[in-house]
Design an enzyme around this catalytic site. Structure first.
Site, mmCIF file in Angstrom:
data_model
loop_
_atom_site.group_PDB
_atom_site.id
_atom_site.type_symbol
_atom_site.label_atom_id
_atom_site.label_comp_id
_atom_site.label_asym_id
_atom_site.label_seq_id
_atom_site.Cartn_x
_atom_site.Cartn_y
_atom_site.Cartn_z
ATOM 1 N N GLU A 1 -3.874 -10.117 1.072
ATOM 2 C CA GLU A 1 -4.427 -9.925 2.777
ATOM 3 C C GLU A 1 -5.916 -9.796 2.697
ATOM 4 O O GLU A 1 -6.549 -9.105 2.190
ATOM 5 C CB GLU A 1 -3.861 -8.741 3.238
ATOM 6 C CG GLU A 1 -3.984 -8.389 4.471
ATOM 7 C CD GLU A 1 -3.159 -7.181 4.873
ATOM 8 O OE1 GLU A 1 -1.951 -6.985 5.037
ATOM 9 O OE2 GLU A 1 -3.906 -5.887 5.336
ATOM 10 N N GLU B 1 0.778 -1.096 0.041
ATOM 11 C CA GLU B 1 -0.045 0.078 -0.016
ATOM 12 C C GLU B 1 0.848 1.215 -0.141
ATOM 13 O O GLU B 1 0.454 2.355 0.399
ATOM 14 C CB GLU B 1 -0.806 0.074 1.120
ATOM 15 C CG GLU B 1 -1.911 -1.181 1.080
ATOM 16 C CD GLU B 1 -2.732 -1.312 2.501
ATOM 17 O OE1 GLU B 1 -2.477 -0.518 3.419
ATOM 18 O OE2 GLU B 1 -2.827 -2.520 2.788
#
Length: 551
Positions: free
Chosen positions: A483, A387
């Site tokens: 994830e 991210e």
């Protein structure tokens, strides 16, 4: 102007404000994942009915009759209806402007709501330069159905911008994941934008504790959030935006002064490409793992403790471990345990500050550690960044250059490379155009719990929908979920209810739908994570029990 969030510390009674950064917790106002559909491709008919309020924090009383036009486009002109706005005071974060540097004290504030209140409230998200699709409501449907829901947007008239609540109806002919009524904004540099969201506050007393913070930059706005009352028998916890933020993965722990060096010779490198990734259908492929103590102090586990964890994971039939960085002797300790017990690894290079290149000391250290370790026969995938664009640490072109550089640095490794981002980042044209040519697989983080219209039983359908989206973005490049999970405790988020039974149902649903292409988050529940978040769930994502992992 820079925006920061102050989090009140329960024990100290005060906290310092800092820029939004990569944490291992879900911030109440974390940037949201959005998806953008064109009705021409999803086959839906959109019916808009728009009601305008008078102020940002107001919810209009809807008139008894309103003309509702039907349109087949995604951005129809709204119809204005006469209405009376009911202005209410609600516990949205209090914005405090700090024009100069120094120490600021913001006094405690208490608000009591006597009944459940729905308003159009502001949320903020950090975005890089470019065009971004934000707002709207994301929902998952399991059959042909009609979905009607309010959503938040803005209206500008004579120079005045007003938040409004609109109602839209989607008539969809088939099962799938849909984002309803998003908006598009373009910025010429990295910045923080404000997005209105429809937010429901249940009855209760909300307290914004006293906050003492040191401001180091001029023209800073500090948002002081309210504590959220726990749910009662008659109410649910605050319903935050219908789309979700992302769980983080690595705490701040002391780094070892050096990394033990394993053999540098590569053995049996895997062929390049994404087709070989994943496990057996209907079974869990992988789980995320950090070699940290689970106590509040964190710290590094010993090699024997790591080996015990990995042995338990292998015994439960999980075949792959995802790690996020190289600290705490991750490579020698986790790598040795994986080699002993026959597990593969997804390696990570963690970027947690601006400076998206090998000149960043932390990035350079991790690259050097991986090169020295060089146990390529254990590696299924390398993820450069988690991210990093989402949090504004990298521009897409910078991240692409770093991945290319890593390919050169790890020349003896011939397996696939990727990066982990939310689906909305992958959908941005500047990101996909920069990354699709350098990644071998499109890695996405996707958490159904933060879609407040998704319950535990629908978690698998939601994550599978995210996987399908990211798999279609880069031509010839498949997607992978790096994830995903569900908490065993915390606050209710709309239809998303935390709990041990719900976690079991959600994880089993994910495994059934796409467990062979998903990394579950995470092995343990960790006390070093923040508990002061809207969901109060950050410490409770450990799913070892659900998977039958005895640790």
């Amino acid at each position: 102007m820079k925006a920061t969030f102050a989090v009140a510390a329960a024990l100290a009674g005060a906290a310092s404000a800092g820029s939004i950064h990569h944490r291992h917790a879900h911030d109440a106002f974390r940037a949201l994942e959005k998806k953008n559909y064109d009705n021409g491709t999803c086959g839906c008919t959109t019916i808009y009915s728009t009601y305008y309020g008078e102020a940002t924090l107001s919810f209009p009383e809807v008139p008894a009759t309103t003309a509702i036009p039907t349109t087949s486009t995604s951005t129809p002109a709204p119809v204005t209806a006469t209405s009376t706005a009911v202005v209410v005071v609600v516990p949205t974060p209090v914005a405090q402007t700090c024009s100069t540097t120094g120490v600021y004290t913001f006094p405690a504030t208490t608000i009591t709501l006597t009944e459940s209140t729905t308003v159009c409230a502001p949320s903020t998200t950090a975005v890089p330069s470019g065009t971004h699709t934000v707002g709207g409501v994301t929902t998952v449907v399991t059959t042909a159905t009609t979905v009607t829901c309010p959503y938040a947007t803005v209206s500008t008239s004579e120079g005045v911008t007003t938040s409004i609540v609109a109602t839209t109806t989607y008539v969809c002919p088939s099962a799938g994941t849909y984002t309803i009524a998003p908006t598009t904004t373009t910025v010429d540099k990295s910045t923080t934008i404000t997005v209105p969201v429809v937010t429901t506050y249940p009855a209760g007393t909300y307290t914004q504790p006293e906050v003492v913070t040191t401001i180091t930059e001029t023209s800073t706005v500090v948002y002081c959030p309210f504590d959220i009352p726990g749910p009662t028998a008659s109410t649910t916890a605050v319903q935050v935006p219908t789309t979700y933020p992302v769980v983080s993965a690595t705490p701040v722990v002391p780094k070892p002064s050096s990394y033990p060096t394993a053999s540098s010779s590569a053995t049996k490198p895997k062929p390049t490409g994404s087709g070989g990734l994943g496990g057996a259908a209907g079974h869990p492929w992988g789980i995320s793992y950090t070699p940290y103590e689970t106590s509040e102090s964190g710290g590094c586990k010993s090699a024997s403790e790591v080996e015990k964890d990995i042995a338990a994971i292998a015994a439960a039939g999980v075949t792959t471990i995802r790690v996020y960085s190289t600290d705490c002797d991750t490579l020698p300790n986790v790598g040795s345990a994986c080699a002993k017990h026959g597990l593969k690894m997804v390696l990570g290079i963690f970027i947690d500050a601006p400076g998206c290149d090998a000149n960043n000391p932390s990035v350079n250290e991790q690259i050097s550690a991986i090169k020295s370790w060089a146990q390529w026969d254990l590696v299924d995938l390398i993820s450069v960044g988690n991210e990093a664009v989402f949090h504004g640490y990298c521009q897409p072109s910078e991240l692409a250059s770093l991945i290319t550089k890593c390919k050169g640095e790890f020349s003896d490794y011939s397996g696939p490379f990727t990066t982990a981002e939310t689906v909305n980042i992958w959908q941005q044209s500047d990101f996909s155009s920069a990354l699709c040519g350098v990644v071998d697989v499109a890695g996405a983080n996707a958490h159904a719990f933060f879609n407040t219209e998704t319950d535990a039983s629908q978690a698998g359908q939601f994550v599978k929908g995210q996987l399908d989206i990211v798999s279609d973005i880069c031509k010839g490049v498949s997607g992978i979920i790096l994830e995903t999970g569900w908490p065993s405790a915390g606050n209710t988020m709309g239809l998303a209810v935390p709990g041990e039974a719900q976690q079991k149902e959600a994880i089993e649903s994910i495994i059934k739908e796409c467990g062979d292409k998903a990394i579950l988050f995470s092995l343990t529940s960790d006390q070093w994570k923040s508990g002061d978040t809207a969901c109060a769930c950050e410490r409770d994502f450990g799913c070892a029990k659900v998977l039958g992992i005895n640790i």
